[in-house]
Scaffold this motif. Structure first.
Motif, PDB file in Angstrom:
ATOM      1  N   SER A  12       0.801  -1.216   0.000  1.00  0.00           N
ATOM      2  CA  SER A  12       0.000   0.000   0.000  1.00  0.00           C
ATOM      3  C   SER A  12       0.837   1.271   0.000  1.00  0.00           C
ATOM      4  N   ARG A  13       2.172   1.133  -0.072  1.00  0.00           N
ATOM      5  CA  ARG A  13       3.031   2.296   0.056  1.00  0.00           C
ATOM      6  C   ARG A  13       3.950   2.462  -1.150  1.00  0.00           C
ATOM      7  N   ALA A  14       4.063   3.698  -1.605  1.00  0.00           N
ATOM      8  CA  ALA A  14       5.056   4.001  -2.637  1.00  0.00           C
ATOM      9  C   ALA A  14       6.460   3.839  -2.060  1.00  0.00           C
ATOM     10  N   MET A  15       7.360   3.398  -2.890  1.00  0.00           N
ATOM     11  CA  MET A  15       8.745   3.175  -2.483  1.00  0.00           C
ATOM     12  C   MET A  15       9.690   3.867  -3.466  1.00  0.00           C
ATOM     13  N   ALA A  16      10.849   4.181  -2.973  1.00  0.00           N
ATOM     14  CA  ALA A  16      11.828   4.888  -3.797  1.00  0.00           C
ATOM     15  C   ALA A  16      13.200   4.239  -3.688  1.00  0.00           C
ATOM     16  N   TRP A  17      13.968   4.399  -4.746  1.00  0.00           N
ATOM     17  CA  TRP A  17      15.412   4.181  -4.702  1.00  0.00           C
ATOM     18  C   TRP A  17      16.043   5.572  -4.729  1.00  0.00           C
ATOM     19  N   VAL A  18      16.922   5.800  -3.789  1.00  0.00           N
ATOM     20  CA  VAL A  18      17.656   7.057  -3.741  1.00  0.00           C
ATOM     21  C   VAL A  18      19.135   6.713  -3.662  1.00  0.00           C
TER      22      VAL A  18
END
Length: 120
Positions: free
Chosen positions: A31-37
């Motif tokens: 249910s959550r957006a995720m990122a690569w940073v």
């Protein structure tokens, strides 16, 4: 508690490929957006890519568009970053992070990171 464990980093040659993985736990991953940073001494913090909870929509920084692909497996609580045709300027510590923000201060939860070095 929220936990993120990145893996898959290493030494890459320009023009090669590598896949980073992130195992997430402690929250409803799907249910959550995720990122690569990423962070590097040369360029500082950069948001590389973001994917929505369902995996149907993604954002890429201009610097990686056409070369990197973000994906997720919600059944396994896994986030991935396929890195193709890397360049020396992609050298950085890569982190998976919860959220979509543009700056490091926008992220409260991220992993320990995995080092990617691109060099011939």
């Amino acid at each position: 508690q929220l936990q993120f464990v990145e893996s898959g980093g290493g030494l890459m040659q320009p023009g090669g490929s590598l896949r980073l993985s992130c195992a997430a736990s402690g929250f409803k991953f799907s249910s959550r957006a995720m990122a690569w940073v990423r962070q590097s001494p040369r360029k500082g913090f950069e948001r590389v890519s973001v994917i929505n909870g369902g995996g149907s929509s993604a954002y890429y920084a201009d610097s990686v568009t056409g070369r990197f692909t973000i994906s997720r497996d919600n059944a396994k609580n896994m986030l991935y970053l396929q890195m193709n045709n890397p360049k020396p300027e992609d050298t950085a510590v890569y982190y998976c992070a919860l959220g979509i923000g543009e700056t490091a201060q926008d992220y409260d939860h991220w992993g320990q990171g995995t080092q990617v070095t691109v060099s011939s």
